[in-house]
Enzyme design. Structure first.
Site, PDB file in Angstrom:
ATOM      1  N   LYS A   1     -66.670 -78.952  52.021  1.00 53.70           N
ATOM      2  CA  LYS A   1     -65.717 -77.988  52.571  1.00 53.70           C
ATOM      3  C   LYS A   1     -65.181 -78.541  53.888  1.00 53.70           C
ATOM      4  O   LYS A   1     -65.929 -79.184  54.651  1.00 53.70           O
ATOM      5  CB  LYS A   1     -66.443 -76.651  52.779  1.00 53.70           C
ATOM      6  CG  LYS A   1     -65.530 -75.482  53.157  1.00 53.70           C
ATOM      7  CD  LYS A   1     -66.325 -74.172  53.207  1.00 53.70           C
ATOM      8  CE  LYS A   1     -65.477 -72.994  53.647  1.00 53.70           C
ATOM      9  NZ  LYS A   1     -66.203 -71.720  53.654  1.00 53.70           N
TER      10      LYS A   1
ATOM     11  N   SER B   1     -64.077 -67.881  51.494  1.00 52.56           N
ATOM     12  CA  SER B   1     -63.202 -68.922  51.976  1.00 52.56           C
ATOM     13  C   SER B   1     -63.435 -70.277  51.310  1.00 52.56           C
ATOM     14  O   SER B   1     -62.566 -71.136  51.382  1.00 52.56           O
ATOM     15  CB  SER B   1     -63.355 -69.070  53.494  1.00 52.56           C
ATOM     16  OG  SER B   1     -64.682 -69.415  53.818  1.00 52.56           O
TER      17      SER B   1
ATOM     18  N   SER C   1     -68.496 -66.006  51.625  1.00 50.86           N
ATOM     19  CA  SER C   1     -67.559 -67.094  51.332  1.00 50.86           C
ATOM     20  C   SER C   1     -68.043 -68.151  50.360  1.00 50.86           C
ATOM     21  O   SER C   1     -67.251 -68.977  49.916  1.00 50.86           O
ATOM     22  CB  SER C   1     -67.148 -67.791  52.621  1.00 50.86           C
ATOM     23  OG  SER C   1     -66.082 -67.108  53.199  1.00 50.86           O
TER      24      SER C   1
HETATM   25  N1  GLN Z   1     -64.167 -62.525  53.536  1.00 49.55           N
HETATM   26  C1  GLN Z   1     -64.915 -62.656  54.745  1.00 49.55           C
HETATM   27  C2  GLN Z   1     -63.957 -62.855  55.899  1.00 49.55           C
HETATM   28  O1  GLN Z   1     -62.816 -62.746  55.684  1.00 49.55           O
HETATM   29  C3  GLN Z   1     -65.909 -63.742  54.576  1.00 49.55           C
HETATM   30  C4  GLN Z   1     -65.652 -65.029  55.234  1.00 49.55           C
HETATM   31  C5  GLN Z   1     -66.773 -66.022  55.157  1.00 49.55           C
HETATM   32  O2  GLN Z   1     -67.852 -65.776  54.623  1.00 49.55           O
HETATM   33  N2  GLN Z   1     -66.561 -67.164  55.787  1.00 49.55           N
HETATM   34  O3  GLN Z   1     -64.293 -63.085  57.007  1.00 49.55           O
END
Ligand code: GLN
Length: 484
Positions: free
Chosen positions: A67, A142, A166
């Site tokens: 990532k 994400s 994410s």
């Molecule tokens: N959907 C969550 C956010 O928008 C999760 C993000 C994550 O786990 N990095 O922050």
């Protein structure tokens, strides 16, 4: 075609000389380009990457994805943000160092929601990541690019990070496995910080076994991350067993009971029915499953607590993104103007909104009411879970409101009453709990996921439960088939 295989199969093929590491890397890179054209899953593809030495380490010589919020020495690491679009770190994240030591070969950097903020895979500076099962749908985020790539058979695993869900939500939407181990089990050194008290490193794979192998390699105490801890006595892969007789799980009534909602979309009804069917399967494995009721107000607080704490920590963490230390220098007559220009042009509107929230809740006059209250509510949620983990081995719940959502129109905005169903995985981040998503079949021909979360340091337990369940279902090592 090798990249559809499991880590163990690939290792055996390498050892027996059936294939070389160079050939695997070539296949993975060519597959990366295919998936790039279809899904826009990568920020960087390492076209010049070569194979490596094959040793008795299971990961040696095998390609994997990273990532883009992991620092990779000499390799562009943007966090999918314009503010770091040219940033090339001079050091590796600890997790990356450990994988190099194992002989693993990174072949690309995967696109993500900018700095991990977002759950759609639509805010990457290189554009939206598309779901390989249906290109008109999102991957969730994400870790969108990692999920799309693993599901497409680019390699057996890719690294992800998880601050709210994410890793675990994109895994569900792409029909694969997503595992976030206990907080601090993998060092966060070199992972771009989003909300440090919630951030976890982890992995996306196509089987529980592969997830265990990779996390065994990435984990360990690290003096560069003071929240990391010594897990040398934990050997996830060696101790994987589907003997789960007598384990006790619970699910939360308020989240899965259809009668608790007024207006359920058809796919959510099917998703919840599908979940209840799997609960019967869990029982047939000799596990007990009980329904537990939790105070609805506490559940409703989850997403607000997450917003307040994650935005506050992000605002503070990202105040170093000024354009002076990293990233393109902004224009202006003095440093304030330059900084403003850099941040104005660099960040997407979603991030800016979050910085506004973060600054607001951290203002002296608001701290008590928002930030500290969110901390208190977080504690109450975690304590409630810890109490339940005294009696149960794990919490089992469906992931999200159904399959991947369409990219166009407003479907991205979830109905208020579905928020808890959509966001409950954040509980795992509040408590630093180990949490794993595995595929749970299909709704409308699209994959849906099921999640198991356990108490801190109890990773082996939740992995074994997931492993046992996976072995009774037909979705192990699943590769995305474009259905629409
Ligand atoms: N959907 C969550 C956010 O928008 C999760 C993000 C994550 O786990 N990095 O922050």
């Amino acid at each position: 075609m090798y990249m559809n295989k499991t880590i163990k199969e690939l290792h055996e093929d390498l050892i027996s000389g059936k294939v070389t590491s160079d050939e695997l890397v070539k296949e993975s890179i060519s597959k990366s380009h295919e998936v790039q054209d279809k899904c826009n899953a990568f920020v960087t593809i390492l076209d010049d990457q070569k194979g490596g030495k094959v040793t008795d380490n299971l990961l040696s010589g095998i390609p994997y994805g990273v990532k883009d919020n992991y620092s990779t020495k000499g390799i562009l690491s943007t966090g999918s943000s314009n503010t770091l679009k040219d940033y090339v770190p001079f050091f590796d994240a600890t997790a990356i160092t450990k994988l190099y030591e194992a002989g693993a070969i990174p072949v690309n950097k995967t696109a993500m929601d900018e700095f991990g903020m977002g759950g759609t895979g639509t805010t990457c500076h290189t554009g939206t990541v598309l779901n390989p099962w249906d290109l008109s749908r999102m991957c969730a985020g994400s870790s969108a690019g990692s999920a799309a790539a693993v599901a497409s058979g680019v390699y057996p695993y890719a690294l992800g990070s998880d601050t709210g869900d994410s890793i675990r939500k994109p895994a569900a939407f792409c029909g694969i496995v997503g595992y976030k181990p206990t907080y601090g089990m993998i060092s966060r050194y070199g992972l771009f910080p989003f909300a440090s008290s919630l951030d976890h490193c982890g992995v996306l794979t196509r089987s529980v076994e592969d997830a265990a192998i990779v996390v065994d390699t990435m984990k360990g105490i690290d003096k560069k991350d003071m929240t990391s801890w010594d897990s040398s006595n934990i050997k996830l892969y060696d101790n994987l067993t589907s003997d789960v007789l007598g384990k006790k799980l619970f699910y939360i009534k308020e989240i899965v009971d259809k009668n608790n909602y007024k207006n359920l979309p058809k796919e959510t009804i099917e998703h919840l029915d599908n979940f209840m069917k799997t609960i019967e399967l869990v029982k047939s494995l000799g596990m007990e499953v009980e329904e537990v009721s939790i105070n609805q107000d506490l559940l409703n607080a989850i997403s607000s607590v997450y917003v307040v704490i994650s935005c506050a920590e992000a605002t503070s963490n990202m105040s170093n993104l000024t354009g002076f230390i990293f990233g393109p220098r902004g224009e202006g007559k003095n440093y304030i103007e330059q900084m403003k220009d850099h941040r104005t042009k660099g960040f997407s509107s979603l991030i800016k909104r979050r910085f506004v929230i973060g600054s607001y809740v951290l203002q002296i006059v608001n701290q008590e009411r928002y930030f500290k209250n969110a901390q208190r509510a977080r504690r109450m949620i975690v304590d409630t879970m810890k109490e339940l983990f005294k009696k149960y081995d794990g919490l089992i719940l469906p992931v999200g409101t159904g399959p991947a959502k369409k990219l166009e129109n407003d479907e991205m905005v979830t109905d208020d009453e579905l928020t808890v169903l959509d966001e409950h995985l954040q509980i795992g981040n509040f408590g630093g709990f180990p949490s794993i998503t595995i595929p749970n079949g299909f709704v409308d021909n699209l994959p849906v996921g099921i999640n198991i979360t356990g108490n801190c340091y109890d990773d082996q337990n939740i992995l074994n439960i997931a492993y046992a369940l996976e072995s009774k279902m037909n979705y192990k090592n699943q590769i995305a088939k474009e259905v629409k």
